[in-house]
Design an enzyme around this catalytic site. Structure first.
Site, PDB file in Angstrom:
ATOM      1  CE  LYS A  28      -4.463   1.132   0.604  1.00 14.33           C
ATOM      2  NZ  LYS A  28      -5.667   0.444   0.137  1.00 14.33           N
ATOM      3  N   GLY A  86     -19.774   7.262   5.622  1.00 13.47           N
ATOM      4  CA  GLY A  86     -18.880   7.610   4.522  1.00 13.47           C
ATOM      5  C   GLY A  86     -19.617   7.489   3.203  1.00 13.47           C
ATOM      6  N   GLY A 135     -18.464   8.449   0.063  1.00 20.97           N
ATOM      7  CA  GLY A 135     -17.519   8.694  -1.020  1.00 20.97           C
ATOM      8  C   GLY A 135     -17.807   7.779  -2.196  1.00 20.97           C
ATOM      9  CB  VAL A 190     -17.018   2.405  -1.678  1.00 20.91           C
ATOM     10  CG1 VAL A 190     -17.693   1.058  -1.415  1.00 20.91           C
ATOM     11  CG2 VAL A 190     -15.686   2.190  -2.389  1.00 20.91           C
TER      12      VAL A 190
HETATM   13  P1  NAD Z   1     -13.580   8.115  -0.625  1.00 23.12           P
HETATM   14  O1  NAD Z   1     -12.447   8.982  -0.238  1.00 23.12           O
HETATM   15  O2  NAD Z   1     -14.210   8.309  -1.952  1.00 23.12           O
HETATM   16  O3  NAD Z   1     -14.743   8.227   0.464  1.00 23.12           O
HETATM   17  C1  NAD Z   1     -14.525   8.212   1.835  1.00 23.12           C
HETATM   18  C2  NAD Z   1     -15.621   9.073   2.446  1.00 23.12           C
HETATM   19  O4  NAD Z   1     -15.576   8.947   3.868  1.00 23.12           O
HETATM   20  C3  NAD Z   1     -15.444  10.554   2.122  1.00 23.12           C
HETATM   21  O5  NAD Z   1     -16.660  11.069   1.607  1.00 23.12           O
HETATM   22  C4  NAD Z   1     -15.078  11.171   3.469  1.00 23.12           C
HETATM   23  O6  NAD Z   1     -15.536  12.501   3.601  1.00 23.12           O
HETATM   24  C5  NAD Z   1     -15.798  10.229   4.421  1.00 23.12           C
HETATM   25  N1  NAD Z   1     -15.295  10.242   5.781  1.00 23.12           N
HETATM   26  C6  NAD Z   1     -14.023  10.316   6.226  1.00 23.12           C
HETATM   27  N2  NAD Z   1     -13.993  10.256   7.572  1.00 23.12           N
HETATM   28  C7  NAD Z   1     -15.279  10.136   7.975  1.00 23.12           C
HETATM   29  C8  NAD Z   1     -15.915  10.007   9.248  1.00 23.12           C
HETATM   30  N3  NAD Z   1     -15.216  10.021  10.393  1.00 23.12           N
HETATM   31  N4  NAD Z   1     -17.256   9.871   9.286  1.00 23.12           N
HETATM   32  C9  NAD Z   1     -17.990   9.875   8.155  1.00 23.12           C
HETATM   33  N5  NAD Z   1     -17.450   9.986   6.922  1.00 23.12           N
HETATM   34  C10 NAD Z   1     -16.117  10.116   6.841  1.00 23.12           C
HETATM   35  O7  NAD Z   1     -13.080   6.621  -0.436  1.00 23.12           O
HETATM   36  P2  NAD Z   1     -13.695   5.291  -1.054  1.00 23.12           P
HETATM   37  O8  NAD Z   1     -12.960   4.953  -2.267  1.00 23.12           O
HETATM   38  O9  NAD Z   1     -15.202   5.418  -1.091  1.00 23.12           O
HETATM   39  O10 NAD Z   1     -13.276   4.226   0.057  1.00 23.12           O
HETATM   40  C11 NAD Z   1     -13.986   4.129   1.286  1.00 23.12           C
HETATM   41  C12 NAD Z   1     -13.316   3.063   2.162  1.00 23.12           C
HETATM   42  O11 NAD Z   1     -13.340   1.803   1.492  1.00 23.12           O
HETATM   43  C13 NAD Z   1     -11.843   3.329   2.472  1.00 23.12           C
HETATM   44  O12 NAD Z   1     -11.533   2.845   3.753  1.00 23.12           O
HETATM   45  C14 NAD Z   1     -11.105   2.510   1.426  1.00 23.12           C
HETATM   46  O13 NAD Z   1      -9.803   2.165   1.823  1.00 23.12           O
HETATM   47  C15 NAD Z   1     -12.012   1.303   1.355  1.00 23.12           C
HETATM   48  N6  NAD Z   1     -11.904   0.582   0.097  1.00 23.12           N
HETATM   49  C16 NAD Z   1     -12.152   1.229  -1.062  1.00 23.12           C
HETATM   50  C17 NAD Z   1     -12.043   0.525  -2.261  1.00 23.12           C
HETATM   51  C18 NAD Z   1     -12.365   1.201  -3.566  1.00 23.12           C
HETATM   52  O14 NAD Z   1     -12.508   0.488  -4.568  1.00 23.12           O
HETATM   53  N7  NAD Z   1     -12.484   2.503  -3.608  1.00 23.12           N
HETATM   54  C19 NAD Z   1     -11.675  -0.813  -2.259  1.00 23.12           C
HETATM   55  C20 NAD Z   1     -11.443  -1.466  -1.050  1.00 23.12           C
HETATM   56  C21 NAD Z   1     -11.561  -0.733   0.143  1.00 23.12           C
END
Ligand code: NAD
Length: 361
Positions: free
Chosen positions: A80, A179, A181, A183
Site C-alpha cells: 500500500k 462515509g 464517497g 464506494v
Molecule cells: P472516498 O475517499 O471516496 O470516500 C470516503 C468518504 O468517507 C469521504 O466522503 C469522506 O468525507 C468520508 N469520511 C471520512 N472520515 C469520515 C468520518 N469520520 N465519518 C464519516 N465519513 C467520513 O473513499 P472510497 O474509495 O469510497 O473508500 C472508502 C473506504 O473503502 C476506504 O476505507 C477505502 O480504503 C475502502 N476501500 C475502497 C475501495 C475502492 O474500490 N475505492 C476498495 C477497497 C476498500
C-alpha cells in the site's frame, strides 16, 4: 534532482520512504508480502497529523492487502502507498507523475491503483511516468477504471448474504452507511433500489447533499452514526472506526462494510464478538476493487470481474459457517486461512518476483 527515496525494513515489511520537494510529494510505500506475486494495493492521498500515524496506516493497510489478495485468489502479494496531502496549493499532476517515478525504482514489486483521495485521472498522471499502475480508464469492455463500483457491488452482495443468513429481507431493512464517497454513495444507491431504509453520515457536507439529491436517507452526525437504531452498519469511511469507544454504542447486529482496517485493534473484534455482533471481515467483503485491478493487470474483461465479484459472498458465507461451527471469530478464521495461503506460496516467490520485474522491460 529533488526526488529522494530511502528504504528500511520493519517487522518483515519493506518501507520505501519518498519525497520530492519540487512538487510537495511525500509518503511511504509499505510492501508486506511478495509471496503470491507483486505487492498490489491502492494509493491513499490523505492528511496525517504526523509521520507515525502515516506509517501505521500504510503498514496496516499493506498487511490487509496481503490477506485480501490471498483470499480472493489473486496473483498478488500485499502493499500500500500513502501520500501525505500537502498543505496549501500544489500541482496535482506533477505530484502524481513524480510518485510514478518512485514506483519505477521498485521495478514492479509494487503495483498501485486508486484508494481514498485518488481517482482514475490521478492514475493517468502516474501512468505517464510508469507502467506499474492500474485503475486507468478502460477501453471497450476491458477491465479497468475506478474500482469503487466493483467494491460497492461486492459489499452489497455480502450484505444480502449476511441478512439472508439471519432470515431478514433487504427491503425495509434499516442500514447505516458511514462515509458517502466513491464506494459508500454507490452502495447507498444499490441498497435504496432494493428497498432498504438508509441512515447516513459523512464529514463532508457536499457528499451528504449529493446523496440526498439522488435518494432519500436519514442524515445523522458522524458521531451518532454508531448508535443509530439499525439492523446493519456499513463502515465505508476510513479505518479504526470500530474501537473501544464506539463499540459499546453500536445498536446494529451486523457489520458489513467497505472500509479497510475497520477494527482499531485485534481486541476490538473480541469486543464485537462478546456483544454478539456479527462482523464480516473487511478484506473479504471489500475485495471487488482489487479484483477489478487484477483483471486489468491480467488483460481480462469486465465479464470476468463480474463473475469473480459474485464469488465474494460465497467466500464470506464459508468463513461465517466455519466461525459458527467452531465458536471462533470470522476474522480469526479468515486471517489463519490467508496466512496459510501466503506461507504455502513462499517456495515459488522468487519466480513471481521475476515475473513482476519483467513488466519493466
Ligand atoms: P472516498 O475517499 O471516496 O470516500 C470516503 C468518504 O468517507 C469521504 O466522503 C469522506 O468525507 C468520508 N469520511 C471520512 N472520515 C469520515 C468520518 N469520520 N465519518 C464519516 N465519513 C467520513 O473513499 P472510497 O474509495 O469510497 O473508500 C472508502 C473506504 O473503502 C476506504 O476505507 C477505502 O480504503 C475502502 N476501500 C475502497 C475501495 C475502492 O474500490 N475505492 C476498495 C477497497 C476498500
Amino acid at each position: 534532482m529533488t526526488r529522494r527515496i530511502r528504504t528500511s525494513v520493519e517487522d518483515g515489511q519493506r518501507l520505501v520512504w519518498f519525497e520530492d520537494t519540487a512538487c510537495a510529494l511525500s509518503g511511504v510505500i509499505a510492501i508486506d508480502s511478495l509471496a503470491l506475486g507483486p505487492a498490489a494495493g491502492g494509493c491513499r492521498f490523505w492528511h496525517y497529523d504526523d509521520a507515525k500515524s502515516l506509517l501505521l496506516d500504510a503498514r496496516r493497510l499493506a498487511r490487509g492487502m496481503s490477506y485480501k489478495n490471498a483470499l480472493a485468489g489473486l496473483p498478488f502479494g500485499g502493499g500500500k502507498s500513502v501520500i501525505r496531502l500537502p498543505e496549501g496549493e500544489f500541482d496535482r499532476e506533477a505530484l502524481f507523475r513524480s510518485y510514478g517515478h518512485v514506483l519505477n525504482e521498485l521495478k514492479g514489486d509494487y503495483l498501485a491503483a486508486e484508494d481514498v483521495g485518488t481517482s482514475p485521472r490521478d492514475m493517468e498522471s502516474v501512468r505517464s511516468a510508469t507502467p506499474f499502475v492500474f485503475g486507468l480508464p478502460p477501453v471497450g469492455t476491458a477491465a479497468g477504471g475506478d474500482p469503487s463500483p466493483w467494491t460497492a457491488l461486492g459489499v452489497f452482495l455480502c450484505i444480502e448474504t449476511v441478512l439472508a443468513r439471519r432470515g431478514l429481507p433487504l427491503a425495509g431493512c434499516r442500514i447505516a452507511v458511514q462515509g458517502l464517497g466513491h464506494v459508500g454513495a454507490d452502495l447507498c444507491r444499490r441498497l435504496h433500489e432494493r428497498g432498504a431504509k438508509l441512515v447516513v453520515a459523512d464529514i463532508r457536507k457536499e457528499a451528504v447533499a449529493r446523496l440526498l439529491a439522488a435518494i432519500p436517507a436519514e442524515v445523522v452526525s458522524t458521531d451518532r452514526i454508531y448508535c443509530s437504531e439499525v439492523e446493519l452498519f456499513a463502515p465505508c469511511a476510513l479505518g479504526g472506526g470500530l474501537n473501544q469507544e464506539t463499540i459499546p454504542d453500536i445498536r446494529a447486529a451486523m457489520i458489513v462494510g467497505a472500509a479497510n482496517n475497520q477494527l482499531a485493534t485485534a481486541a476490538d473484534e473480541a469486543r464485537l464478538h462478546s456483544r454478539g455482533i456479527l462482523y464480516a471481515p473487511d478484506y473479504i467483503v471489500n475485495a471487488g476493487g482489487i479484483i477489478n485491478v487484477a483483471a486489468e493487470y491480467l488483460g481480462q474483461d469486465q465479464g470476468e470481474v463480474l463473475i469473480r465479484v459474485h464469488r465474494i459472498p460465497d467466500r464470506l458465507a464459508a468463513i461465517l459457517g466455519r466461525a459458527e461451527a467452531t465458536g471462533r471469530s470470522p476474522s480469526d478464521i479468515a486471517d489463519a486461512m490467508a496466512r496459510d495461503l501466503i506461507e504455502a506460496a513462499f517456495p515459488t516467490a522468487p519466480k513471481q518476483k521475476a515475473y513482476a520485474s519483467s513488466l519493466a522491460t
